[in-house]
Design a protein around this motif. Structure first.
Motif, PDB file in Angstrom:
ATOM      1  N   ALA A 129     -35.004  21.984 -61.833  1.00 49.12           N
ATOM      2  CA  ALA A 129     -34.832  22.512 -60.478  1.00 49.12           C
ATOM      3  C   ALA A 129     -33.866  21.608 -59.716  1.00 49.12           C
ATOM      4  CB  ALA A 129     -36.184  22.551 -59.759  1.00 49.12           C
ATOM      5  N   GLY A 130     -33.083  22.188 -58.861  1.00 45.86           N
ATOM      6  CA  GLY A 130     -32.169  21.416 -58.033  1.00 45.86           C
ATOM      7  C   GLY A 130     -32.822  20.917 -56.765  1.00 45.86           C
ATOM      8  N   GLU A 131     -33.879  21.629 -56.342  1.00 42.57           N
ATOM      9  CA  GLU A 131     -34.578  21.275 -55.111  1.00 42.57           C
ATOM     10  C   GLU A 131     -35.975  21.872 -55.146  1.00 42.57           C
ATOM     11  OE1 GLU A 131     -31.702  23.020 -52.569  1.00 42.57           O
ATOM     12  OE2 GLU A 131     -32.521  25.026 -52.758  1.00 42.57           O
ATOM     13  N   VAL A 132     -36.855  21.278 -54.366  1.00 39.99           N
ATOM     14  CA  VAL A 132     -38.219  21.765 -54.212  1.00 39.99           C
ATOM     15  C   VAL A 132     -38.536  21.736 -52.724  1.00 39.99           C
ATOM     16  CG1 VAL A 132     -40.668  21.294 -54.685  1.00 39.99           C
ATOM     17  CG2 VAL A 132     -38.967  20.957 -56.489  1.00 39.99           C
ATOM     18  N   TYR A 133     -39.237  22.749 -52.272  1.00 41.02           N
ATOM     19  CA  TYR A 133     -39.636  22.850 -50.868  1.00 41.02           C
ATOM     20  C   TYR A 133     -41.144  22.665 -50.756  1.00 41.02           C
ATOM     21  CZ  TYR A 133     -35.023  24.814 -49.971  1.00 41.02           C
ATOM     22  OH  TYR A 133     -33.669  24.991 -49.873  1.00 41.02           O
ATOM     23  N   ALA A 134     -41.593  22.378 -49.553  1.00 36.90           N
ATOM     24  CA  ALA A 134     -43.023  22.308 -49.257  1.00 36.90           C
ATOM     25  C   ALA A 134     -43.197  22.608 -47.780  1.00 36.90           C
ATOM     26  CB  ALA A 134     -43.582  20.930 -49.580  1.00 36.90           C
ATOM     27  N   MET A 135     -44.399  22.985 -47.411  1.00 36.73           N
ATOM     28  CA  MET A 135     -44.691  23.251 -46.008  1.00 36.73           C
ATOM     29  C   MET A 135     -46.102  22.800 -45.695  1.00 36.73           C
ATOM     30  SD  MET A 135     -44.885  27.373 -46.031  1.00 36.73           S
ATOM     31  CE  MET A 135     -44.517  28.001 -47.646  1.00 36.73           C
ATOM     32  N   ALA A 136     -46.292  22.468 -44.423  1.00 36.90           N
ATOM     33  CA  ALA A 136     -47.621  22.047 -43.968  1.00 36.90           C
ATOM     34  C   ALA A 136     -47.773  22.400 -42.502  1.00 36.90           C
ATOM     35  CB  ALA A 136     -47.796  20.542 -44.165  1.00 36.90           C
ATOM     36  N   ASP A 137     -48.974  22.812 -42.139  1.00 36.41           N
ATOM     37  CA  ASP A 137     -49.301  23.051 -40.735  1.00 36.41           C
ATOM     38  C   ASP A 137     -48.918  21.796 -39.950  1.00 36.41           C
ATOM     39  OD1 ASP A 137     -51.007  22.916 -38.290  1.00 36.41           O
ATOM     40  OD2 ASP A 137     -51.949  24.725 -39.114  1.00 36.41           O
ATOM     41  N   CYS A 138     -48.265  21.969 -38.826  1.00 32.57           N
ATOM     42  CA  CYS A 138     -47.814  20.828 -38.018  1.00 32.57           C
ATOM     43  C   CYS A 138     -48.961  19.901 -37.629  1.00 32.57           C
ATOM     44  CB  CYS A 138     -47.096  21.316 -36.757  1.00 32.57           C
ATOM     45  SG  CYS A 138     -45.504  22.068 -37.093  1.00 32.57           S
ATOM     46  N   ASP A 139     -50.163  20.443 -37.497  1.00 32.40           N
ATOM     47  CA  ASP A 139     -51.304  19.632 -37.096  1.00 32.40           C
ATOM     48  C   ASP A 139     -52.008  18.925 -38.253  1.00 32.40           C
ATOM     49  OD1 ASP A 139     -50.961  20.335 -34.421  1.00 32.40           O
ATOM     50  OD2 ASP A 139     -52.226  22.116 -34.621  1.00 32.40           O
ATOM     51  N   ASN A 140     -51.610  19.221 -39.471  1.00 35.20           N
ATOM     52  CA  ASN A 140     -52.242  18.630 -40.650  1.00 35.20           C
ATOM     53  C   ASN A 140     -51.590  17.278 -40.950  1.00 35.20           C
ATOM     54  OD1 ASN A 140     -53.290  17.925 -43.146  1.00 35.20           O
ATOM     55  ND2 ASN A 140     -53.211  20.018 -43.936  1.00 35.20           N
ATOM     56  N   GLU A 141     -52.071  16.250 -40.268  1.00 36.96           N
ATOM     57  CA  GLU A 141     -51.470  14.921 -40.390  1.00 36.96           C
ATOM     58  C   GLU A 141     -51.484  14.396 -41.821  1.00 36.96           C
ATOM     59  OE1 GLU A 141     -53.153  12.165 -37.582  1.00 36.96           O
ATOM     60  OE2 GLU A 141     -52.976  13.615 -35.942  1.00 36.96           O
ATOM     61  N   GLY A 142     -52.583  14.602 -42.532  1.00 40.92           N
ATOM     62  CA  GLY A 142     -52.693  14.105 -43.895  1.00 40.92           C
ATOM     63  C   GLY A 142     -51.644  14.686 -44.817  1.00 40.92           C
ATOM     64  N   SER A 143     -51.501  15.992 -44.797  1.00 49.09           N
ATOM     65  CA  SER A 143     -50.545  16.647 -45.679  1.00 49.09           C
ATOM     66  C   SER A 143     -49.106  16.309 -45.299  1.00 49.09           C
ATOM     67  CB  SER A 143     -50.756  18.164 -45.666  1.00 49.09           C
ATOM     68  OG  SER A 143     -50.061  18.751 -46.730  1.00 49.09           O
ATOM     69  N   ASN A 144     -48.826  16.278 -44.011  1.00 48.98           N
ATOM     70  CA  ASN A 144     -47.468  15.918 -43.573  1.00 48.98           C
ATOM     71  C   ASN A 144     -47.120  14.495 -44.005  1.00 48.98           C
ATOM     72  OD1 ASN A 144     -46.194  18.162 -41.910  1.00 48.98           O
ATOM     73  ND2 ASN A 144     -48.235  18.063 -41.039  1.00 48.98           N
ATOM     74  N   LYS A 145     -48.083  13.594 -43.943  1.00 42.74           N
ATOM     75  CA  LYS A 145     -47.857  12.205 -44.352  1.00 42.74           C
ATOM     76  C   LYS A 145     -47.576  12.118 -45.853  1.00 42.74           C
ATOM     77  CE  LYS A 145     -49.927   7.622 -44.176  1.00 42.74           C
ATOM     78  NZ  LYS A 145     -51.105   6.837 -43.818  1.00 42.74           N
ATOM     79  N   ILE A 146     -48.356  12.835 -46.642  1.00 37.76           N
ATOM     80  CA  ILE A 146     -48.142  12.834 -48.095  1.00 37.76           C
ATOM     81  C   ILE A 146     -46.730  13.294 -48.415  1.00 37.76           C
ATOM     82  CG2 ILE A 146     -48.776  13.989 -50.262  1.00 37.76           C
ATOM     83  CD1 ILE A 146     -51.703  14.019 -49.131  1.00 37.76           C
ATOM     84  N   LEU A 147     -46.313  14.398 -47.825  1.00 36.52           N
ATOM     85  CA  LEU A 147     -44.989  14.951 -48.136  1.00 36.52           C
ATOM     86  C   LEU A 147     -43.871  13.983 -47.798  1.00 36.52           C
ATOM     87  CD1 LEU A 147     -45.586  18.649 -47.049  1.00 36.52           C
ATOM     88  CD2 LEU A 147     -45.445  17.745 -49.391  1.00 36.52           C
ATOM     89  N   THR A 148     -43.957  13.332 -46.657  1.00 36.62           N
ATOM     90  CA  THR A 148     -42.895  12.387 -46.302  1.00 36.62           C
ATOM     91  C   THR A 148     -42.980  11.117 -47.149  1.00 36.62           C
ATOM     92  OG1 THR A 148     -44.191  11.524 -44.439  1.00 36.62           O
ATOM     93  CG2 THR A 148     -42.598  13.273 -43.966  1.00 36.62           C
ATOM     94  N   ASN A 149     -44.199  10.691 -47.488  1.00 36.73           N
ATOM     95  CA  ASN A 149     -44.351   9.486 -48.312  1.00 36.73           C
ATOM     96  C   ASN A 149     -43.786   9.648 -49.712  1.00 36.73           C
ATOM     97  OD1 ASN A 149     -45.546   8.027 -46.268  1.00 36.73           O
ATOM     98  ND2 ASN A 149     -47.627   8.219 -47.065  1.00 36.73           N
ATOM     99  N   ILE A 150     -43.777  10.857 -50.235  1.00 37.47           N
ATOM    100  CA  ILE A 150     -43.242  11.063 -51.590  1.00 37.47           C
ATOM    101  C   ILE A 150     -41.776  11.472 -51.577  1.00 37.47           C
ATOM    102  CG2 ILE A 150     -45.504  11.528 -52.574  1.00 37.47           C
ATOM    103  CD1 ILE A 150     -44.742  14.512 -52.667  1.00 37.47           C
TER     104      ILE A 150
END
Length: 188
Positions: A129-150
């Protein structure tokens, strides 16, 4: 049973009908579904429908979410992995979406991060794959943190069914530069 990847603690394998009890525990928890539309399942039949839906994705798209299994206990922890999205989402279509969902007692142990990194490795190393996307509810701090940390980069916000969502992306070359500290191996 097909195993797709392993990490130090985890096995990522296809979701099987025998995972119904774990899937029910996962998806019947209202806290797990807090940022997923607040629609937990109420029967194991609904969990089996989800398993069948995921297994059909394996057939239709060659990829789908994977069961996360604890190597030491063989316990079903939740799921992670890629989904090939063919419907229009935030003006995107035919893309790989990274996702994860864990049974609550496994939260805050780094499991979602570990499984997500292995999933990205599979996307770029095996699927090319050339790219991968992800999405998270703006209020879901845990998931948003995981995505940016990786390494995923925030692109924009959009609305999905009236809910404000953060949209993320990572490109193959960005992932390769990260040289993540989380080791994984892809199983052929």
């Amino acid at each position: 049973m097909k195993v797709f990847a392993e990490t130090e603690r985890l096995i990522l394998r296809e979701i099987l009908p025998t995972d119904v009890d774990g899937m029910f525990e996962l998806d019947s928890d209202s806290e797990v579904h807090r940022y997923l539309g607040n629609k937990p399942v109420s029967t194991k039949d609904q969990s089996m429908e989800m398993i069948n839906f995921i297994r059909q994705q394996y057939i239709d798209n060659g990829i789908g979410r994977w069961a996360i299994i604890d190597k030491n206990t063989n316990a079903f922890i939740g799921w992670s992995g890629l989904k090939f999205v063919t419907d229009l989402t935030n003006n995107h279509k035919n893309y790989y979406d990274l996702g994860y969902r864990l049974i609550k007692r496994y939260w805050r142990q780094g499991i979602a991060t570990e499984a997500a990194v292995a999933s990205l490795g599979y996307a770029f190393d095996e699927l090319n794959a050339g790219e991968v996307y992800a999405m998270a509810d703006c209020d879901n701090e845990g998931s948003n943190k995981i995505l940016t940390n990786i390494g995923l980069k925030f692109i924009e916000k959009f609305y999905d069914d009236g809910v404000e969502i953060n949209w993320y992306k990572i490109e193959k070359e960005e992932f390769k530069k990260l040289k993540s500290a989380i080791s994984y191996k892809i199983i052929h």
